[in-house]
Write an enzyme that holds these catalytic residues in place. Structure first.
Site, PDB file in Angstrom:
ATOM      1  N   ILE A 262       0.340  -0.822   0.274  1.00  0.00           N
ATOM      2  CA  ILE A 262       0.268   0.062   0.148  1.00  0.00           C
ATOM      3  C   ILE A 262       1.026   1.261   0.262  1.00  0.00           C
ATOM      4  CG2 ILE A 262      -2.107  -0.921   0.527  1.00  0.00           C
ATOM      5  CD1 ILE A 262      -0.978  -0.177   3.891  1.00  0.00           C
ATOM      6  N   ASP A 263       0.231   2.430  -0.933  1.00  0.00           N
ATOM      7  CA  ASP A 263       0.909   3.682  -0.359  1.00  0.00           C
ATOM      8  C   ASP A 263       1.695   3.809   0.982  1.00  0.00           C
ATOM      9  OD1 ASP A 263       0.568   2.880  -3.325  1.00  0.00           O
ATOM     10  OD2 ASP A 263      -1.246   4.741  -3.205  1.00  0.00           O
ATOM     11  N   LYS A 264       3.021   4.432   1.027  1.00  0.00           N
ATOM     12  CA  LYS A 264       3.395   5.649   1.898  1.00  0.00           C
ATOM     13  C   LYS A 264       2.224   6.347   2.922  1.00  0.00           C
ATOM     14  CE  LYS A 264       6.552   8.886   3.195  1.00  0.00           C
ATOM     15  NZ  LYS A 264       7.240  10.160   2.308  1.00  0.00           N
TER      16      LYS A 264
ATOM     17  N   ARG B  88      -7.292   6.635  -5.682  1.00  0.00           N
ATOM     18  CA  ARG B  88      -6.040   7.827  -5.594  1.00  0.00           C
ATOM     19  C   ARG B  88      -6.846   8.370  -7.286  1.00  0.00           C
ATOM     20  NH1 ARG B  88      -0.365   7.689  -3.394  1.00  0.00           N
ATOM     21  NH2 ARG B  88      -0.858  10.311  -3.333  1.00  0.00           N
TER      22      ARG B  88
END
Length: 224
Positions: A54-56, A160
């Site tokens: 998963i993204d930062k 997103r």
């Protein structure tokens, strides 16, 4: 944690694995420090145990494989989309209809290779199912919605990109949100991986994990 997997509740702000500009202080660095070679190696030397990421700036649940058998079984479930991943997000605006499906292909942004975009060129199919949980109308603040998203596919930045393509970006998303943010209101990106369900090796049913909303998320919900 058991002999095959780890379930990790990742805080916002931590990168999952080393990459350009991020070689230290990643989740993988911590995993290697603790588990040494006791992780799957199917994703290569720089990503031991990593089946997905998963993204930062996204918080929430990740499953990590401790051996190649578990990694292979999990990887197959990701490929055939039988793993269920549910996210919650706060977005600027209101989705129409309130519940539905976004089916738009995603590829690299030509002008900025670090970003993704909805495009028909050199892209991959992407499907996000969503439902609106609540719409907030607050004086002097644009309308904000709490939404739940279920991924059918797992493209980079998928939720997103899909939401921002509709003009409804996630609060605190510095890459895809152009709105001026109230720093007192928005401390992070408000996207949280809160449910994870999959079939575990040797079991005839799915296992299910949940991660409560982080404190920063609750704080904003309380304020609005």
């Amino acid at each position: 944690e058991d002999n095959d997997i780890l379930i990790i509740n990742k805080p916002s702000g931590i990168v999952v694995h080393p990459g350009a500009g991020n070689y230290k202080n990643t989740l993988v660095n911590a995993l290697v420090y603790k588990y040494k070679s006791k992780l799957s190696n199917m994703s290569g030397e720089t990503r031991p145990g990593i089946v997905h990421r998963i993204d930062k700036d996204t918080s929430g649940l990740l499953v990590v494989a401790k051996n190649n058998k578990a990694h292979s079984e999990l990887g197959k479930q990701f490929s055939d989309h039988s793993i269920k991943r549910t996210y919650q997000a706060l977005i600027w605006g209101v989705l129409r209809p309130l519940n539905g499906k976004i089916k738009e292909p995603i590829g690299r942004n030509k002008r900025n290779r670090q970003l993704m975009t909805v495009t028909e060129i050199n892209s991959k199919k992407a499907t996000t199912n969503y439902s609106t949980l609540k719409v907030f109308n607050i004086k002097d603040i644009p309308r904000i919605s709490l939404v739940e998203c279920n991924l059918e596919t797992g493209r980079t930045h998928q939720i997103r990109v899909h939401l921002s393509s509709l003009g409804l970006p996630i609060l605190g998303d510095k890459k895809y949100c152009e709105q001026v943010l109230d720093k007192g209101l928005v401390e992070r990106m408000f996207l949280h991986a809160w449910k994870l369900s999959f079939r575990k090796s040797g079991m005839d049913r799915k296992v299910h994990y949940e991660s409560p909303l982080p404190e920063a998320f609750k704080k904003v919900l309380k304020r609005i």
